[in-house]
Design an enzyme around this catalytic site. Sequence first.
Site, mmCIF file in Angstrom:
data_model
loop_
_atom_site.group_PDB
_atom_site.id
_atom_site.type_symbol
_atom_site.label_atom_id
_atom_site.label_comp_id
_atom_site.label_asym_id
_atom_site.label_seq_id
_atom_site.Cartn_x
_atom_site.Cartn_y
_atom_site.Cartn_z
ATOM 1 N N SER A 155 0.843 -1.195 0.000
ATOM 2 C CA SER A 155 0.000 0.000 0.000
ATOM 3 C C SER A 155 0.876 1.241 0.000
ATOM 4 C CB SER A 155 -0.894 0.011 1.244
ATOM 5 O OG SER A 155 -1.552 1.255 1.381
ATOM 6 N N TYR A 158 -2.467 -0.235 10.596
ATOM 7 C CA TYR A 158 -2.472 -0.582 9.169
ATOM 8 C C TYR A 158 -1.182 -0.139 8.486
ATOM 9 C CZ TYR A 158 -3.965 -0.563 4.267
ATOM 10 O OH TYR A 158 -4.054 -0.755 2.914
#
Length: 287
Positions: free
Chosen positions: A164, A177
Amino acid sequence: AFDIEYWLLEDLKLQRMPKPKSLAGQIALVTGGAGGIGRATANRLLREGACVVLADIDEAALASTNDELAKVYGRDFVRPVLINVTSEEQVISGFAETAVEFGGIDILVSNAGLASSAPIEETTLALWNKNMDILSTGYFLVSREAFRLFRAQKIGGNVVFVASKNGLAASPNAAAYCTAKAAEIHLARCLALEGAEAQIRVNVVNPDAVLRGSKIWTGEWKEQRAAAYKMSTDDLEEHYRSRSMLKRSVFPEDIAEAIYFLASDMSAKSTGNIINVDAGNAQSFTR
């Protein structure tokens, strides 16, 4: 006379035949295969002639995606396997099943994921561990099993991590995250070092804000990110589009194209690399 009547004509016939597809004979396992990026990736690899094993924890979505792709490419080319990437036993058995079905593995696309959002004061240990279990430990487990098969086969291998933009760029209210995604990226670098002598390549694709078709964005994540940016969920997609340097939305097919590039011989001399597919974000520039 023999050349004139046989070999030259045969050679001409062979030249007129369509060239083999770029991934013909390759076996790929895609984790998170029933989600938006996983499904688009499987479709892209199948289109290039690969056989694909779809791995997912969602049994219903897995069956649906498998049926959908089998109708297009044929049941000989796609198989489903139920894998919870946090379970060592399921990961080991999933790779064993892949070897039984198709004879081995050439490509691992590690894509299984989740997303969570919470201020650090409200981030529970359970939430932190859930991110680490799926996004860090899960990626370790599937990579380890892939490496074991690659080394046994002695023909190299290819690993592509779907990480990501948040693995490189900090984001508000997403410490668990972002940290887990950063761990994925560094794990890929470590594996690139370990695998190089055996011709095992390991690379990373970093998406950002892939809303369409994503199971992540159908849950609380969408509301949580909207709250973090103090806006309505209806405005979120436009927010991500307008904040990008290119002012463009990112779709699952865009991520799949980058994965295909890294999984194919077009990138045969690349390992330890990162491709950002985020429509441009200066924070996530790798250098």
